[in-house]
Design an enzyme around this catalytic site. Sequence first.
Site, PDB file in Angstrom:
ATOM      1  CD  GLU A 266     -36.807   3.949  -4.346  1.00  0.00           C
ATOM      2  OE1 GLU A 266     -36.034   4.435  -3.523  1.00  0.00           O
ATOM      3  OE2 GLU A 266     -37.676   3.100  -4.024  1.00  0.00           O
TER       4      GLU A 266
HETATM    5  C1  TNX Z   1     -37.726   5.506  -1.038  1.00  0.00           C
HETATM    6  S1  TNX Z   1     -39.512   7.523  -1.694  1.00  0.00           S
HETATM    7  C2  TNX Z   1     -38.838   4.896  -1.578  1.00  0.00           C
HETATM    8  C3  TNX Z   1     -39.510   3.834  -0.822  1.00  0.00           C
HETATM    9  C4  TNX Z   1     -38.858   3.596   0.497  1.00  0.00           C
HETATM   10  C5  TNX Z   1     -38.472   4.912   1.108  1.00  0.00           C
HETATM   11  C6  TNX Z   1     -37.937   4.811   2.494  1.00  0.00           C
HETATM   12  C7  TNX Z   1     -39.936   6.563  -2.769  1.00  0.00           C
HETATM   13  C8  TNX Z   1     -40.796   7.107  -3.782  1.00  0.00           C
HETATM   14  N1  TNX Z   1     -39.476   5.326  -2.698  1.00  0.00           N
HETATM   15  O1  TNX Z   1     -39.536   2.664  -1.597  1.00  0.00           O
HETATM   16  O2  TNX Z   1     -39.757   2.925   1.316  1.00  0.00           O
HETATM   17  O3  TNX Z   1     -37.504   5.494   0.290  1.00  0.00           O
HETATM   18  O4  TNX Z   1     -37.719   6.062   3.049  1.00  0.00           O
END
Ligand code: TNX
Length: 508
Positions: free
Chosen positions: A321
């Site tokens: 992300e």
């Molecule tokens: C996505 S999954 C994220 C996290 C969040 C999560 C909550 C991922 C690699 N990154 O930053 O905590 O969703 O479900």
Amino acid sequence: MRKRLAVLLACALPLVLAPAPADAAGPPAVALNSVIPAPVEVRPGGPAFRLTARTVIVAPPSARPVADRLAEAVRAATGYRLAVVKHAPRHAPAITLAPGRTGGEGYRLSVGRKGVTIRSGGNSGLFNGVQTLRQLLPLEAPWTVAGGEILDRPRFAYRGAFLDLARHFHTPAEIKQYIDEISQFKVNHLHLHLSDDQGWRIQIDSWPRLTAVGGAAGTGVDGVGGGFLTKADYRDLVRYAAARYVTIVPEIDMPGHVNAAQVAYPELTCDGVAPPPRTDTAVGYSSLCIGKEVTYRFVEDVIRELAELTPGPLIHIGGDEAHATSEADYIAFQQRVLPLVGKYGKTAYGWNEITQAPASHTAIAQYWNTSTTDPTLAAAVAAGAKVIMSPANLAYLDMKYDPSTRLGLSWAGYIEVRTAYDWDPGAHVTGVPESAVLGVEAPLWSETLRSIEDIEFMAFPRLAAIAELGWSPSRDWESFRTRLGAYGPRWTARGVGFYPSPQIDWAG
Ligand code: TNX
């Protein structure tokens, strides 16, 4: 008439004259085929074994640590303090840990009237056999173990659980409690998410404000849940986990998810201005400054100190992300950072976004996307990358079970027990063959979690489902459902408040 009587007698006599089974008080309470995760081969039969206060544990010196764990588990279950000895006294009933031909994590467990024997070529295999034996002991006396044999080995080498310490700090005592639980399902890795926008949870000597500021009281989602692991805490956790054949995998998330680091060290931003601390749950807004050299001094210092603390082979460098980093910058960053992990003797592990960078071809990608096609991942795999499967819509333990679940999120959907169970990690993504899959991991993000009770409610029973996908050669929902229902009272007896899914007929 006479003839018929003779036939009747001949049929009845063996039943009447057969020696009384050892478990004359009743049938063994636990069937040999009730183990989670399901073993490769189960052959029930023969007389049962009755464990008593006179039973001894026999183990060569090399297996003493496993024998001590077994003694501890038996004491917790039965109250008996069994002696651990190198050689069994003649005729003493015994649980024997012995060398065997089943290598690595595999083991063979045989139960007969005189005792239980667990054989394996390695201590991790003996430990796995002990975990199986614990499930075969009834919850109450008499401590009868059904007769027969189990031959077992894992499908995948990597079976992981995950805790997010950044959104909410979980104490070493809570982490140990989780290790105790996950290791009963032969889960052998615990991935710790140690930094994020809201907090920094691991002491780094060369950048002390990371924890002084990023781990202070008031950090974490909603401003509750501050704290951090000192290096001494972390080393103690590594030791505790290793004694249960669990390898700790540390994660520092970058180049996104770095707000807490930038609050502590404003030079890690491009304009040098500290951002405000964040206690909300937004994602994707922070980025390290890709063009600044201080970024790479910081990253290298952190990787070096983490590598020193970590006997296991993997360092997770996050990579998810990074919406505030341009694609070109992201790739440039990973091309420098992925090799740094190798420089300190470790293998780089990161969220599947790292597969955009060619340097990921020697790395491990953690697949968290919800699609069953991902050409970027498939291309990286074709070039040599390995994969650990954590699809968010199937394996994320922080997703709600259904709309009424009081904890958790739902962005990837609702995950009831059957959803978590009914998929194949070896054939989940097009172009990612089983040979490229190292295993599975079940992430548990902590935006909505506070206590160990919260952790346990979200993790169990679904973690048992993911553990079976990682260990067992095939899956069978009806069988799993039955075994899980029978397992429930074990959690209850240990005070684990699991989610009583309506999909399961819970015993007790
Ligand atoms: C996505 S999954 C994220 C996290 C969040 C999560 C909550 C991922 C690699 N990154 O930053 O905590 O969703 O479900």
